[in-house]
Design a protein around this motif. Structure first.
Motif, PDB file in Angstrom:
ATOM      1  N   ASN A 128       0.892  -1.074   0.091  1.00  0.00           N
ATOM      2  CA  ASN A 128      -0.002   0.046   0.011  1.00  0.00           C
ATOM      3  C   ASN A 128       0.832   1.300  -0.046  1.00  0.00           C
ATOM      4  N   HIS A 129       0.770   2.163  -1.093  1.00  0.00           N
ATOM      5  CA  HIS A 129       1.623   3.105  -1.312  1.00  0.00           C
ATOM      6  C   HIS A 129       1.451   4.189   0.112  1.00  0.00           C
ATOM      7  N   LEU A 130       0.307   4.361   0.792  1.00  0.00           N
ATOM      8  CA  LEU A 130       0.175   5.231   1.752  1.00  0.00           C
ATOM      9  C   LEU A 130       1.065   4.357   2.900  1.00  0.00           C
ATOM     10  N   VAL A 152       0.779  14.471   4.023  1.00  0.00           N
ATOM     11  CA  VAL A 152       0.219  15.552   3.142  1.00  0.00           C
ATOM     12  C   VAL A 152       1.080  15.581   1.779  1.00  0.00           C
ATOM     13  N   SER A 153       0.127  15.087   1.166  1.00  0.00           N
ATOM     14  CA  SER A 153       0.834  14.963  -0.433  1.00  0.00           C
ATOM     15  C   SER A 153      -0.216  15.517  -1.341  1.00  0.00           C
ATOM     16  N   GLY A 154      -0.100  15.260  -2.636  1.00  0.00           N
ATOM     17  CA  GLY A 154      -0.780  15.763  -3.666  1.00  0.00           C
ATOM     18  C   GLY A 154      -2.235  14.912  -3.955  1.00  0.00           C
ATOM     19  N   GLY A 155      -1.888  13.864  -3.164  1.00  0.00           N
ATOM     20  CA  GLY A 155      -3.195  12.924  -3.329  1.00  0.00           C
ATOM     21  C   GLY A 155      -3.855  12.656  -2.030  1.00  0.00           C
ATOM     22  N   HIS A 156      -3.333  12.909  -0.869  1.00  0.00           N
ATOM     23  CA  HIS A 156      -3.842  12.501   0.285  1.00  0.00           C
ATOM     24  C   HIS A 156      -3.341  13.732   1.336  1.00  0.00           C
ATOM     25  N   THR A 157      -4.280  13.928   2.467  1.00  0.00           N
ATOM     26  CA  THR A 157      -4.221  14.652   3.524  1.00  0.00           C
ATOM     27  C   THR A 157      -4.630  13.858   4.708  1.00  0.00           C
ATOM     28  N   PHE A 183      -2.256  23.159  -3.280  1.00  0.00           N
ATOM     29  CA  PHE A 183      -1.183  24.151  -3.646  1.00  0.00           C
ATOM     30  C   PHE A 183      -1.156  24.070  -5.353  1.00  0.00           C
ATOM     31  N   ASP A 184      -1.252  23.341  -5.786  1.00  0.00           N
ATOM     32  CA  ASP A 184      -1.198  22.978  -7.309  1.00  0.00           C
ATOM     33  C   ASP A 184      -2.327  23.918  -7.902  1.00  0.00           C
ATOM     34  N   LYS A 185      -3.386  23.858  -7.294  1.00  0.00           N
ATOM     35  CA  LYS A 185      -4.794  24.513  -7.930  1.00  0.00           C
ATOM     36  C   LYS A 185      -4.556  25.888  -8.049  1.00  0.00           C
ATOM     37  N   GLY A 196       2.753  22.891  -8.384  1.00  0.00           N
ATOM     38  CA  GLY A 196       2.461  24.238  -7.758  1.00  0.00           C
ATOM     39  C   GLY A 196       3.172  24.257  -6.790  1.00  0.00           C
ATOM     40  N   GLY A 197       3.290  23.426  -5.789  1.00  0.00           N
ATOM     41  CA  GLY A 197       3.624  23.596  -4.270  1.00  0.00           C
ATOM     42  C   GLY A 197       4.937  24.346  -4.359  1.00  0.00           C
ATOM     43  N   PRO A 198       6.063  24.113  -5.056  1.00  0.00           N
ATOM     44  CA  PRO A 198       7.208  24.853  -4.663  1.00  0.00           C
ATOM     45  C   PRO A 198       7.247  26.297  -5.380  1.00  0.00           C
ATOM     46  N   VAL A 200       4.471  28.084  -5.521  1.00  0.00           N
ATOM     47  CA  VAL A 200       3.747  28.804  -4.387  1.00  0.00           C
ATOM     48  C   VAL A 200       4.430  29.342  -3.258  1.00  0.00           C
ATOM     49  N   GLU A 201       5.397  28.215  -2.647  1.00  0.00           N
ATOM     50  CA  GLU A 201       6.207  28.614  -1.549  1.00  0.00           C
ATOM     51  C   GLU A 201       7.317  29.714  -2.135  1.00  0.00           C
ATOM     52  N   ARG A 202       7.832  29.514  -3.265  1.00  0.00           N
ATOM     53  CA  ARG A 202       8.737  30.637  -3.737  1.00  0.00           C
ATOM     54  C   ARG A 202       8.155  32.230  -3.830  1.00  0.00           C
ATOM     55  N   GLY A 292       4.915  12.982   2.807  1.00  0.00           N
ATOM     56  CA  GLY A 292       4.411  13.575   1.801  1.00  0.00           C
ATOM     57  C   GLY A 292       5.051  14.583   1.248  1.00  0.00           C
ATOM     58  N   GLY A 293       4.758  14.991  -0.133  1.00  0.00           N
ATOM     59  CA  GLY A 293       5.507  15.854  -0.779  1.00  0.00           C
ATOM     60  C   GLY A 293       5.420  17.232  -0.279  1.00  0.00           C
ATOM     61  N   VAL A 294       4.283  17.646   0.581  1.00  0.00           N
ATOM     62  CA  VAL A 294       4.078  19.221   1.016  1.00  0.00           C
ATOM     63  C   VAL A 294       4.788  19.378   2.131  1.00  0.00           C
ATOM     64  N   THR A 324       8.474  12.493  -0.988  1.00  0.00           N
ATOM     65  CA  THR A 324       7.688  12.445  -2.360  1.00  0.00           C
ATOM     66  C   THR A 324       7.661  10.873  -2.608  1.00  0.00           C
ATOM     67  N   ASP A 325       6.970  10.702  -3.747  1.00  0.00           N
ATOM     68  CA  ASP A 325       7.048   9.259  -4.222  1.00  0.00           C
ATOM     69  C   ASP A 325       8.091   8.694  -4.713  1.00  0.00           C
ATOM     70  N   ASN A 326       8.499   7.528  -4.137  1.00  0.00           N
ATOM     71  CA  ASN A 326       9.774   7.095  -4.241  1.00  0.00           C
ATOM     72  C   ASN A 326       9.655   5.457  -3.948  1.00  0.00           C
TER      73      ASN A 326
END
Ligand SMILES: Nc1ncnc2c1ncn2[C@@H]1O[C@H](COP(=O)(O)OP(=O)(O)OP(=O)(O)O)[C@@H](O)[C@H]1O
Lengths: 370, 225
Positions: A128-130, A152-157, A183-185, A196-198, A200-202, A292-294, A324-326
Motif C-alpha cells: 500500500n503506497h500510503l 500531506v501529499s498531492g493525493g492525500h491529507t 497548492f497545485d490549484k 505548484g507547491g514549490p 507557491v512557496e517561492r 508526503g511532498g507538501v 515525495t513518491d519513491n
C-alpha cells in the motif's frame, strides 16, 4: 485482499528487497536492506519524473502516465540493481505498489514486479503506497511504534496513528482536496505552472501573508478532518478581484494561502495530538512524523515544529526525496511486512482505492483520498 | 526454438509454450480463457500452470513473446509490463507480436489467399491490417471506420478474421470481394504469438505497447495568448 503466503523469516536474517513504485507520475525502483535489528539502509533509489510530460496539461494525465511507466520500468529496475551493485540473486524479495493511485500506472509496476517474482521464484509483496509513506520514518530515523503521522501529499491529507506494521487508526482526512492539490490549484489559478507547491512557496517568500484574508476551513471544529476546496475558491475570488499578473499581489495571495494552510495544519494536528495522547498516555516523548511532498514546505514545517515544541513532541520529517513518491519506501514497507512473516500471492489485484484504516468512518467527499 | 508466449490484449487471457521448428510447431502446453477483465490477477498463475504442464523451467526456454496490441490499453500494458519484467528476470530475449499479426496467422490456415485482421476498436472503429498468406504485411495497421477499412482492404480480397469481422460484414457484406468464415478466429491466441515471435529478430529494443491511438488528453485552452 489476496491470500497471504507465509514468508519463512528466521529472527536474525537481514533482508534485501527490491521495490517498484508507479502509482502517480514518478517511475521509481529502489533496493533497501533491513538488518536483523530492524535498521534500514538504502542501497539504491532511482526515480524518473514525468513532470515534463504532464506540465503542458497542468496536471497528471493518467493515460500518459501509464504509457510512460511501461516504457521505463524495466530500465529503472535494472539501474536500481546496478547502482546497488547487485544482481537479482542478491535480492531476497520483490515488491511493488499495488494501490492506491492511478490504476494504469499501478498495473504497469505491479505486473513488472509480478513477472520478476514469477521467474525468480522470490517472495512477492504488494505494498500500500500510503503504508510506504507511513513507515518511511522508521527507515530514515528508526522511529518506534506507535507514532502520530501527518500525511500531506498531492493525493492525500490524513492524520493517522501508526500502531504497527499494517495497523493504522485514521483520526482525520480531507473532505475534498488534498493540501498538495490545493497548492497545485492555487498555482494554476495564478499561472505559476505545475507542480505548484514549490512555486507557491517561492512566491510566498516575498509576499505579505496578512495582505489578503482567506478562510481557515474546519478550524476550531472538534474532529481532525481537513477541507481545502473553500480555501481554493477564496483564492479564485481573490485572483478575480485583482490582476493575477501583478507580481506583488501574486506573492501576497501565495503568502496568505500558505499561512491559511499552515493554520489549518496546526489546529487539526493539535487536535490529533490530544487524541493520540488519550490512546497512548505512556510515551515519554511522543513523535509526530510528517510525510508526503507538501512536507517540503519550510513554512509548514516551521509551524509544525513550533506546535511540537509546545506539546512536547519530537518532530520527524524524513528527507524530501523520501517524502515525495519513491520506491525506497515501498521496498522498506515490504521488508517490514516480510520481517513479520507475510508475503502475497501473485494474483494480487491492483487497487485504485485502498484505505490504510479500512475501519475508519466513511467520509463521503474524500473519495480515493480516504 | 522453445517459446513461452502470452496475450492479454483482447477479451481473453492465453498462454502457450511452443516448440517452433523448421517443420512446424509443437504445442507443449496451452491455455486459453475468454475473460473481459482480471487479466492482471490471473496471468501469473496461468503462466505458472502452463509452464508446469509443459514440464519446462525458464532456463529451458529460448525466448519470450508477447502481444503488443492493438487491443485494450490496459490489457496491452498488463502483457507488455509482465513480459518485460520476466525478460529482465530471466535474461531471455523478448519479442513483440501485434494482435493483428497473431490473428492473421490464425486465419492463414483457413484460406490460400490473403488474410485481414480486424479488431473491434469501439467508438465505431476497427483496427485493421491486411497480410498475404505467408503473413507479409500488405497494408499498414490503422484504426478506421469499417467503411474506411473496406477501402484499405479493397483489391486484396482477403478472408477477414477477428472481432471486427462481424462488423465489417454488417457494413460492407461480401460485395467488396471479402470472405468471411464462421470458423474464423475472433481473438488472438498465444500459440500464434509464439510461432510469429519465433521468426522475428530478437536483438532490438524491448517491445513497446502498440496502441494505434493517442491518449485522450486535451491541452488546456490558453485564456491569454
Ligand atoms: N514546497 C512545497 N510546498 C507545498 N507543497 C509542495 C511543496 N513541494 C511539493 N509540494 C506538493 O507536494 C505534492 C507532491 O507530493 P507527492 O509526490 O508526495 O504527492 P503525490 O504523488 O501527488 O500524491 P500521493 O503520494 O498521495 O500519491 C504536489 O501537490 C506538490 O505541489
Amino acid at each position: 485482499m489476496s491470500a497471504q503466503t507465509k514468508f519463512p523469516q528466521s529472527e536474525n536474517r537481514p533482508l534485501v528487497v527490491l521495490g517498484i513504485e508507479s502509482s502517480c507520475d514518478e517511475t521509481a525502483a529502489a533496493i533497501v536492506r533491513r538488518d536483523a535489528l530492524g535498521n534500514g539502509e538504502i542501497l539504491s533509489n532511482e526515480v524518473r519524473s514525468q513532470d515534463a510530460a504532464h506540465a503542458p496539461y497542468g496536471g497528471v494525465v493518467p493515460e500518459i502516465a501509464a504509457r510512460a511507466h511501461v516504457e521505463h520500468l524495466d530500465r529503472i529496475v535494472a539501474r536500481a540493481l546496478m547502482n546497488a551493485s547487485l544482481g537479482l540473486d542478491g535480492v531476497d524479495a520483490i515488491s511493488a505498489t499495488a494501490g492506491p493511485g492511478l490504476i494504469g500506472g499501478i498495473i504497469a509496476g505491479l505486473m513488472t514486479a509480478k513477472g520478476l517474482a514469477l521467474v525468480t521464484g522470490k517472495p512477492f509483496v504488494a505494498v500500500n503506497h500510503l503504508e510506504g509513506h507511513a513507515l518511511t520514518a522508521r527507515l530514515t530515523d528508526g522511529i518506534a511504534f506507535p507514532y502520530l503521522l501527518l500525511l500531506v501529499s498531492g493525493g492525500h491529507t490524513q492524520l493517522l496513528i501508526v500502531e504497527n506494521v499494517g495497523q493504522y487508526t485514521r483520526l482525520g482526512t480531507t473532505l475534498d482536496d488534498a493540501l498538495g492539490e490545493a497548492f497545485d490549484k492555487t498555482a494554476k489559478l495564478l499561472g505559476l505552472g505545475y507542480p505548484g507547491g514549490p512555486a507557491v512557496e517561492r512566491e510566498a517568500a516575498s509576499g505579505d501573508r496578512n495582505a489578503i484574508s482567506l478562510p481557515r476551513p474546519l478550524m476550531g471544529q472538534d474532529d481532525c478532518n481537513f477541507s481545502f476546496s473553500g480555501l481554493k475558491t477564496a483564492v479564485l475570488h481573490a485572483v478575480n478581484r485583482t490582476h493575477r499578473d501583478d507580481p506583488d499581489l501574486r506573492a501576497d495571495i501565495c503568502a496568505a494561502f500558505q499561512e491559511a494552510a499552515a493554520d489549518c495544519l496546526r489546529d487539526r494536528t493539535g487536535r490529533a495530538m490530544t487524541r493520540f495522547e488519550a490512546r497512548h498516555n505512556d510515551l515519554e516523548t511522543p513523535v509526530l512524523v510528517v510525510a508526503g511532498g507538501v512536507a517540503a514546505n519550510t513554512r509548514l514545517r516551521e509551524v509544525l515544529n513550533n506546535l511540537c515544541q509546545a506539546r512536547g513532541y519530537r518532530l520527524c520529517c524524513p528527507p524530501h526525496a523520501l517524502c515525495t513518491d519513491n520506491a525506497a519506501m515501498i521496498a522498506w514497507a515490504a521488508a517490514e511486512r516480510l520481517a513479520g512473516g507475510a508475503a502475497d500471492n501473485l494474483d494480487v489485484m491492483p487497487r485504485a482505492r485502498w484505505p490504510l484504516d479500512p475501519d475508519a468512518e466513511a467520509v463521503p467527499g474524500a473519495g480515493v483520498k480516504a | 526454438m522453445r517459446v513461452l508466449a502470452f496475450d492479454t490484449a483482447m477479451p481473453a487471457c492465453s498462454v502457450a509454450v511452443v516448440e517452433c521448428g523448421g517443420a512446424g510447431a509443437e504445442i507443449l502446453a496451452h491455455r486459453f480463457e475468454p475473460r473481459a477483465r482480471g487479466h492482471a490477477e490471473v496471468l501469473m498463475d496461468q503462466i505458472a500452470e502452463t509452464m508446469s504442464d509443459a514440464g519446462v523451467g525458464y532456463s529451458d526456454l529460448d525466448r519470450l513473446a508477447v502481444t503488443t496490441g492493438p487491443g485494450t490499453f490496459t490489457g496491452v500494458r498488463i502483457g507488455v509490463a509482465a513480459a518485460r519484467g520476466m525478460a529482465l528476470g530471466t535474461g531471455l530475449p523478448l519479442v513483440g507480436v501485434t494482435t493483428l499479426e497473431a490473428l492473421a496467422a490464425a486465419g492463414a490456415g483457413l484460406t490460400g489467399g490473403s488474410v485481414a485482421a480486424a479488431i473491434d476498436a469501439r467508438r465505431g472503429e476497427v483496427y485493421v491490417q491486411c497480410f498475404s498468406n505467408d503473413l507479409t504485411p500488405l497494408s499498414e495497421p490503422c484504426v478506421v471506420t469499417p467503411a474506411d477499412a473496406a477501402d484499405v482492404l479493397r483489391g486484396h480480397t482477403p478472408l477477414i478474421v477477428g472481432t471486427g469481422a462481424r462488423i465489417m460484414r454488417d457494413v460492407c457484406g461480401e460485395a467488396a470481394g471479402f470472405t468471411f468464415d464462421a470458423a474464423a478466429p475472433e481473438l488472438s491466441d498465444a500459440c500464434h504469438v509464439a510461432c510469429r515471435g519465433a521468426v522475428k529478430p530478437s536483438d532490438g529494443p524491448p517491445p513497446s505497447p502498440f496502441y494505434l491511438r493517442a491518449p485522450d488528453a486535451k491541452l488546456p485552452q490558453r485564456k491569454d495568448g
